[in-house]
Design a protein around this motif. Structure first.
Motif, PDB file in Angstrom:
ATOM      1  N   ASN A 209       0.824  -1.212   0.000  1.00 12.24           N
ATOM      2  CA  ASN A 209       0.000   0.000   0.000  1.00 12.24           C
ATOM      3  C   ASN A 209       0.857   1.260   0.000  1.00 12.24           C
ATOM      4  OD1 ASN A 209      -2.364  -1.463  -0.032  1.00 12.24           O
ATOM      5  ND2 ASN A 209      -2.688  -1.365   2.187  1.00 12.24           N
ATOM      6  N   ILE A 210       1.983   1.203   0.690  1.00 14.81           N
ATOM      7  CA  ILE A 210       2.866   2.368   0.711  1.00 14.81           C
ATOM      8  C   ILE A 210       3.440   2.623  -0.677  1.00 14.81           C
ATOM      9  CG2 ILE A 210       5.076   3.245   1.583  1.00 14.81           C
ATOM     10  CD1 ILE A 210       4.442   1.859   4.231  1.00 14.81           C
ATOM     11  N   VAL A 211       3.890   1.562  -1.339  1.00 13.26           N
ATOM     12  CA  VAL A 211       4.448   1.725  -2.685  1.00 13.26           C
ATOM     13  C   VAL A 211       3.364   2.183  -3.653  1.00 13.26           C
ATOM     14  CG1 VAL A 211       5.650   0.571  -4.582  1.00 13.26           C
ATOM     15  CG2 VAL A 211       6.215  -0.006  -2.215  1.00 13.26           C
ATOM     16  N   THR A 212       2.146   1.678  -3.474  1.00 16.50           N
ATOM     17  CA  THR A 212       1.029   2.124  -4.316  1.00 16.50           C
ATOM     18  C   THR A 212       0.820   3.628  -4.183  1.00 16.50           C
ATOM     19  OG1 THR A 212      -0.067  -0.028  -4.094  1.00 16.50           O
ATOM     20  CG2 THR A 212      -1.431   1.828  -4.784  1.00 16.50           C
ATOM     21  N   GLY A 213       0.849   4.125  -2.941  1.00 16.96           N
ATOM     22  CA  GLY A 213       0.696   5.558  -2.725  1.00 16.96           C
ATOM     23  C   GLY A 213       1.822   6.357  -3.350  1.00 16.96           C
ATOM     24  N   MET A 214       3.022   5.822  -3.276  1.00 12.81           N
ATOM     25  CA  MET A 214       4.168   6.538  -3.865  1.00 12.81           C
ATOM     26  C   MET A 214       4.072   6.568  -5.387  1.00 12.81           C
ATOM     27  SD  MET A 214       7.362   5.504  -1.407  1.00 12.81           S
ATOM     28  CE  MET A 214       7.428   6.194   0.269  1.00 12.81           C
ATOM     29  N   LYS A 215       3.559   5.497  -5.973  1.00 13.98           N
ATOM     30  CA  LYS A 215       3.350   5.509  -7.421  1.00 13.98           C
ATOM     31  C   LYS A 215       2.354   6.609  -7.792  1.00 13.98           C
ATOM     32  CE  LYS A 215       1.809   2.851 -11.419  1.00 13.98           C
ATOM     33  NZ  LYS A 215       1.283   1.563 -11.944  1.00 13.98           N
TER      34      LYS A 215
ATOM     35  N   ALA B  43       6.567  -5.039  -4.923  1.00 14.39           N
ATOM     36  CA  ALA B  43       5.511  -4.092  -5.289  1.00 14.39           C
ATOM     37  C   ALA B  43       5.970  -3.151  -6.395  1.00 14.39           C
ATOM     38  CB  ALA B  43       5.077  -3.304  -4.059  1.00 14.39           C
ATOM     39  N   ASN B  44       7.219  -2.728  -6.347  1.00 12.00           N
ATOM     40  CA  ASN B  44       7.780  -1.844  -7.372  1.00 12.00           C
ATOM     41  C   ASN B  44       7.632  -2.478  -8.756  1.00 12.00           C
ATOM     42  OD1 ASN B  44       9.279   0.453  -8.319  1.00 12.00           O
ATOM     43  ND2 ASN B  44      11.152  -0.769  -8.306  1.00 12.00           N
ATOM     44  N   LYS B  45       7.849  -3.782  -8.836  1.00 13.29           N
ATOM     45  CA  LYS B  45       7.714  -4.473 -10.120  1.00 13.29           C
ATOM     46  C   LYS B  45       6.258  -4.780 -10.448  1.00 13.29           C
ATOM     47  CE  LYS B  45       9.271  -8.495 -12.745  1.00 13.29           C
ATOM     48  NZ  LYS B  45      10.111  -9.714 -12.773  1.00 13.29           N
ATOM     49  N   ALA B  46       5.511  -5.306  -9.473  1.00 17.92           N
ATOM     50  CA  ALA B  46       4.127  -5.710  -9.732  1.00 17.92           C
ATOM     51  C   ALA B  46       3.256  -4.535 -10.156  1.00 17.92           C
ATOM     52  CB  ALA B  46       3.544  -6.379  -8.489  1.00 17.92           C
TER      53      ALA B  46
ATOM     54  N   ALA C  50       4.325  -2.028 -11.785  1.00 19.57           N
ATOM     55  CA  ALA C  50       4.955  -1.426 -12.970  1.00 19.57           C
ATOM     56  C   ALA C  50       5.481  -0.019 -12.676  1.00 19.57           C
ATOM     57  CB  ALA C  50       3.978  -1.400 -14.145  1.00 19.57           C
ATOM     58  N   LEU C  51       5.858   0.208 -11.435  1.00 14.51           N
ATOM     59  CA  LEU C  51       6.481   1.482 -11.094  1.00 14.51           C
ATOM     60  C   LEU C  51       7.927   1.481 -11.588  1.00 14.51           C
ATOM     61  CD1 LEU C  51       6.490   4.214  -9.650  1.00 14.51           C
ATOM     62  CD2 LEU C  51       6.889   3.004  -7.483  1.00 14.51           C
ATOM     63  N   ASN C  52       8.667   0.454 -11.214  1.00 17.73           N
ATOM     64  CA  ASN C  52      10.005   0.186 -11.758  1.00 17.73           C
ATOM     65  C   ASN C  52      10.986   1.346 -11.621  1.00 17.73           C
ATOM     66  OD1 ASN C  52       9.309  -2.461 -12.577  1.00 17.73           O
ATOM     67  ND2 ASN C  52       8.378  -1.665 -14.456  1.00 17.73           N
ATOM     68  N   VAL C  53      10.929   2.024 -10.482  1.00 18.10           N
ATOM     69  CA  VAL C  53      11.886   3.107 -10.244  1.00 18.10           C
ATOM     70  C   VAL C  53      13.125   2.547  -9.550  1.00 18.10           C
ATOM     71  CG1 VAL C  53      10.109   4.897 -10.113  1.00 18.10           C
ATOM     72  CG2 VAL C  53      10.829   3.701  -8.011  1.00 18.10           C
ATOM     73  N   PRO C  54      14.266   3.233  -9.651  1.00 22.52           N
ATOM     74  CA  PRO C  54      15.441   2.782  -8.903  1.00 22.52           C
ATOM     75  C   PRO C  54      15.207   2.922  -7.404  1.00 22.52           C
ATOM     76  CG  PRO C  54      15.843   4.933  -9.883  1.00 22.52           C
ATOM     77  CD  PRO C  54      14.538   4.456 -10.433  1.00 22.52           C
ATOM     78  N   VAL C  55      15.741   1.964  -6.648  1.00 24.84           N
ATOM     79  CA  VAL C  55      15.572   1.950  -5.192  1.00 24.84           C
ATOM     80  C   VAL C  55      16.952   1.959  -4.553  1.00 24.84           C
ATOM     81  CG1 VAL C  55      14.612   0.692  -3.220  1.00 24.84           C
ATOM     82  CG2 VAL C  55      13.392   0.693  -5.416  1.00 24.84           C
ATOM     83  N   LEU C  56      17.115   2.827  -3.554  1.00 27.17           N
ATOM     84  CA  LEU C  56      18.396   2.963  -2.858  1.00 27.17           C
ATOM     85  C   LEU C  56      18.249   2.509  -1.417  1.00 27.17           C
ATOM     86  CD1 LEU C  56      21.342   4.150  -2.637  1.00 27.17           C
ATOM     87  CD2 LEU C  56      20.257   6.304  -1.924  1.00 27.17           C
ATOM     88  N   GLY C  57      19.113   1.596  -1.008  1.00 29.75           N
ATOM     89  CA  GLY C  57      19.181   1.199   0.390  1.00 29.75           C
ATOM     90  C   GLY C  57      20.612   1.291   0.880  1.00 29.75           C
TER      91      GLY C  57
ATOM     92  N   SER D 274      14.228 -15.709  -2.411  1.00 24.31           N
ATOM     93  CA  SER D 274      12.873 -15.421  -1.938  1.00 24.31           C
ATOM     94  C   SER D 274      11.922 -15.235  -3.119  1.00 24.31           C
ATOM     95  CB  SER D 274      12.883 -14.141  -1.088  1.00 24.31           C
ATOM     96  OG  SER D 274      13.031 -13.000  -1.926  1.00 24.31           O
ATOM     97  N   PRO D 275      10.614 -15.147  -2.855  1.00 23.84           N
ATOM     98  CA  PRO D 275       9.660 -14.892  -3.945  1.00 23.84           C
ATOM     99  C   PRO D 275       9.927 -13.570  -4.666  1.00 23.84           C
ATOM    100  CG  PRO D 275       8.516 -15.741  -2.025  1.00 23.84           C
ATOM    101  CD  PRO D 275       9.920 -15.483  -1.590  1.00 23.84           C
ATOM    102  N   ALA D 276      10.666 -12.658  -4.038  1.00 18.54           N
ATOM    103  CA  ALA D 276      10.946 -11.359  -4.660  1.00 18.54           C
ATOM    104  C   ALA D 276      12.202 -11.377  -5.519  1.00 18.54           C
ATOM    105  CB  ALA D 276      11.101 -10.292  -3.566  1.00 18.54           C
ATOM    106  N   LYS D 277      12.806 -12.554  -5.715  1.00 14.98           N
ATOM    107  CA  LYS D 277      14.119 -12.628  -6.360  1.00 14.98           C
ATOM    108  C   LYS D 277      14.167 -11.982  -7.748  1.00 14.98           C
ATOM    109  CE  LYS D 277      13.256 -17.311  -8.130  1.00 14.98           C
ATOM    110  NZ  LYS D 277      13.701 -18.714  -8.107  1.00 14.98           N
ATOM    111  N   ASP D 278      13.078 -12.055  -8.495  1.00 17.10           N
ATOM    112  CA  ASP D 278      13.076 -11.507  -9.851  1.00 17.10           C
ATOM    113  C   ASP D 278      12.752 -10.017  -9.896  1.00 17.10           C
ATOM    114  OD1 ASP D 278      13.670 -14.013 -10.982  1.00 17.10           O
ATOM    115  OD2 ASP D 278      11.539 -14.575 -10.984  1.00 17.10           O
ATOM    116  N   ALA D 279      12.552  -9.428  -8.708  1.00 16.23           N
ATOM    117  CA  ALA D 279      12.171  -8.005  -8.656  1.00 16.23           C
ATOM    118  C   ALA D 279      13.274  -7.119  -8.081  1.00 16.23           C
ATOM    119  CB  ALA D 279      10.898  -7.850  -7.816  1.00 16.23           C
ATOM    120  N   LEU D 280      14.463  -7.684  -7.880  1.00 12.59           N
ATOM    121  CA  LEU D 280      15.517  -6.961  -7.160  1.00 12.59           C
ATOM    122  C   LEU D 280      16.467  -6.183  -8.065  1.00 12.59           C
ATOM    123  CD1 LEU D 280      16.433  -9.785  -4.611  1.00 12.59           C
ATOM    124  CD2 LEU D 280      14.998  -7.774  -4.189  1.00 12.59           C
TER     125      LEU D 280
END
Length: 421
Positions: free
Chosen positions: A230-236, A258-261, A263-270, A282-288
């Motif tokens: 929901n947070i990523v949805t709001g940011m989109k 969520a970034n991939k699902a 279709a936001l697909n923005v760069p993410v910095l950690g 993990s299930p998120a492996k293809d979204a990293l």
């Protein structure tokens, strides 16, 4: 007493117990203010044959994979020092406790560990450090925190190894802008854990935003929040061009999925705590693929010669152990303690007060580029401001490929830390 190499299956358990890394000898302290072998002044944690340092780490909580790797890096350093004859004609001995990233557990364990040690080669976690701040000051105990908040630099008992969370984010955003991933005036998101770790990262985002007219869409979470869709949805919906994270690895996975699902697909910095190579399974492996990591220590896969040496030694000792950036972090914590102990030995004072004096005398600690050169002569200031930038890469050992070598951005050079004079 020779350290036995643990097989990886026993890694977590082995690293939660007290581990002797030195030749057997008396464990009794020489005595408060006493003079021991070599005419060296000592108090707690030092005998004529050993120097005992402590670890308060996490091998059972949310950062257990990172924590176990840091412990192992500490251990590899001690092995190297002891094989070379020790420091001040004394072998290094390490006592380890596992607080599971729980401040109340750490408060219970601290009184059991404190009387045995000269200082802490590692104290992991912002909430743990906050809970023990007064204890460290009351006991005059110097600690290298596996926590990099600039808010703790007002504590004279803190030996920061590397730069701080806020400066990691400043440098990371500068890299994003250099690469054309963001531009002046853009809106970015920042998802952060409520507390010193997350809040200090947000301070870096705000500093960079102020310099470049960025707008920040903030989202505060707790360390136990799991689904951040929901947070990523709001940011989109807000139109963010990038997302910054100071979160746990599990939360990073949720954001990236969520970034991939969506279709936001923005760069993410950690920064370093946000990523664990286990996410690649993990299930998120293809979204990293859009995840970048800004950290003051070299990634596990770094081509820096010392980082390669440490990685090789780690893989030999723990063939199935977790491959992550905690290994070089732990080793470099030890290297800085080595510099401090050698200076204290030269001063003929291995007491706790002597350690603090020795630390402030160090203006140039070099670590073979595991981190940038460190200067401890200005209390309140970060000892360095440089970072490595990595990007998630399933083919790289440790899951991170270095995409920018050690650098300090102009914005990081200009940044004033909270307690900088």
């Amino acid at each position: 007493m020779i350290l036995r190499r643990r097989r990886a299956g026993a890694l977590a358990g082995a690293l939660t117990a007290g581990l002797v890394l030195a030749a057997c000898g008396s464990t009794a302290d020489t005595g408060a203010g006493a003079t021991g072998a070599g005419g060296i002044k000592t108090d707690k944690g030092v005998t004529d044959t050993t120097i005992t340092l402590g670890i308060m780490g996490d091998t059972s909580g949310v950062f257990k994979n990172l924590g176990g790797a840091i412990n192992a890096g500490n251990q590899l350093w001690a092995n190297e020092v002891n094989a070379a004859g020790g420091i001040c004609n004394r072998q290094i001995k390490i006592e380890i406790v596992d607080h599971g990233y729980k401040a109340d557990t750490a408060k219970t364990l601290y009184p059991q560990l404190e009387p045995k040690v000269l200082g802490m080669v590692q104290l992991l976690g912002s909430p743990v450090l906050a809970a023990l701040k007064q204890n460290l000051q009351s006991d005059n105990l110097t600690a290298a925190p596996a926590s990099w908040s600039s808010e703790i630099l007002n504590n004279p008992n803190i030996m920061m190894i590397g730069t701080t969370y806020d400066l990691e984010i400043v440098n990371g955003l500068a890299y994003f802008q250099q690469q054309g991933l963001i531009k002046d005036g853009d809106q970015i998101g920042h998802i952060y854990i409520d507390g010193e770790y997350g809040g200090n990262g947000l301070k870096g985002s705000k500093a960079y935003a102020a310099a470049h007219g960025l707008k920040i869409n903030e989202a505060k979470i707790t360390s136990t929040d799991n689904d951040l869709t929901n947070i990523v949805t709001g940011m989109k919906g807000a139109g963010v061009k990038a997302i910054v994270l100071t979160t746990t690895p599990g939360q990073t996975a949720s954001v990236m999925a969520a970034n991939k699902a969506l279709a936001l697909n923005v760069p993410v910095l950690g920064n370093n705590p946000t990523f664990d190579p286990a996410l690649l399974q993990s299930p998120a492996k293809d979204a990293l693929g859009n995840l970048f990591v800004s950290a003051s220590s070299a990634p596990f896969s770094s081509k820096t010669p010392k980082a390669q040496q440490v990685a090789a030694e780690y893989k030999k000792a723990y063939p199935n152990g977790p491959l992550n950036g905690g290994v070089p972090v732990g080793f470099v914590e030890g290297k800085v303690w080595e510099a401090v102990l050698k200076q204290a030995c030269q001063n003929k004072d291995l007491s706790r007060a002597g350690v603090q004096t020795a630390l402030t005398q160090l203006k140039s600690v070099k670590t073979d580029d595991l981190v940038a050169e460190l200067d401890y002569s200005s209390p309140g200031s970060p000892p360095t401001r440089g970072v490595y930038i990595g990007k998630v890469d399933p083919a790289a050992e440790g899951g991170i490929t270095e995409v920018a070598p050690l650098f300090t951005s102009p914005e990081a050079k200009a940044y004033k830390a909270p307690y900088q004079k």
